[in-house]
Design a protein around this motif. Structure first.
Motif, short mmCIF file in Angstrom:
data_model
loop_
_atom_site.label_atom_id
_atom_site.label_comp_id
_atom_site.label_asym_id
_atom_site.label_seq_id
_atom_site.Cartn_x
_atom_site.Cartn_y
_atom_site.Cartn_z
N GLU A 25 -9.02 0.85 6.55
CA GLU A 25 -8.41 -0.45 6.23
C GLU A 25 -9.45 -1.44 5.71
N LEU A 54 -1.48 0.12 3.77
CA LEU A 54 -0.68 -1.05 4.15
C LEU A 54 0.67 -0.66 4.74
N ASP A 55 0.81 0.58 5.17
CA ASP A 55 2.11 1.07 5.63
C ASP A 55 2.48 0.64 7.04
N ASP A 56 1.58 0.03 7.76
CA ASP A 56 1.86 -0.48 9.10
C ASP A 56 2.09 0.63 10.13
N SER A 57 1.58 1.84 9.85
CA SER A 57 1.74 2.92 10.82
C SER A 57 0.89 2.68 12.07
N ASP A 58 -0.18 1.90 11.92
CA ASP A 58 -1.01 1.50 13.06
C ASP A 58 -1.10 -0.02 13.03
N PRO A 59 -0.16 -0.71 13.67
CA PRO A 59 -0.09 -2.17 13.58
C PRO A 59 -1.37 -2.91 13.98
N CYS A 76 -1.48 -6.92 -1.89
CA CYS A 76 -0.03 -6.90 -2.10
C CYS A 76 0.33 -7.55 -3.43
N ARG A 103 4.59 -1.73 4.14
CA ARG A 103 5.38 -2.68 4.92
C ARG A 103 4.64 -3.98 5.19
N ARG A 104 3.32 -3.96 5.15
CA ARG A 104 2.53 -5.18 5.35
C ARG A 104 2.74 -6.17 4.22
#
Length: 132
Positions: A25, A54-59, A76, A103-104
């Protein structure tokens, strides 16, 4: 060496592996400009990498690795700009697909051009549906 040009095949290879590196990240600010590369293959690879990062798999990952919020907004924004390119550009499709996973980035803007192409329409619908 500074100013040395890295072969595009190497850049694409690195982008393909970025997200398996712990703390990948932190590389978001370095990857984001590549989405706007004049080399379409590099831009496509960068879009895919950003979509995964940026998929938010690990918030907690972005906070844990201290990724600045403005770096996320910039990444983004670059994806959104590429997704708004008129026509059936492979880079546009990659950006739309990345936004479907990123999703981010929040909800992507509704595409207004190029929807006459079935692949653009499909990618746009996936992005709007949040990658479902």
């Amino acid at each position: 060496a500074a100013g040395e040009v890295i072969p595009r095949g190497h850049v694409r290879g690195v982008l393909a592996l970025v997200d398996v590196v712990p703390g990948a990240e932190r590389l978001i600010p370095a990857v984001a400009p590549l989405v706007e590369s004049a080399d379409a293959d590099v831009a496509i690879a960068a879009a895919g990498t950003l979509g995964r990062l940026l998929d938010d798999s690990d918030p907690a990952a972005l906070g844990e690795w201290e990724v600045p919020p403005d770096a996320i907004r910039t990444a983004c924004g670059r994806l959104v700009r590429q997704a708004q390119i008129a026509g059936r550009s492979p880079v546009r499709l990659a950006a739309l697909e990345a936004l479907a996973h990123a999703r981010r980035c929040g909800p992507p803007p509704q595409p207004t051009a190029g929807l006459e192409h079935p692949d653009v329409r499909r990618a746009a619908l996936l992005a709007l549906a949040g990658g479902a």
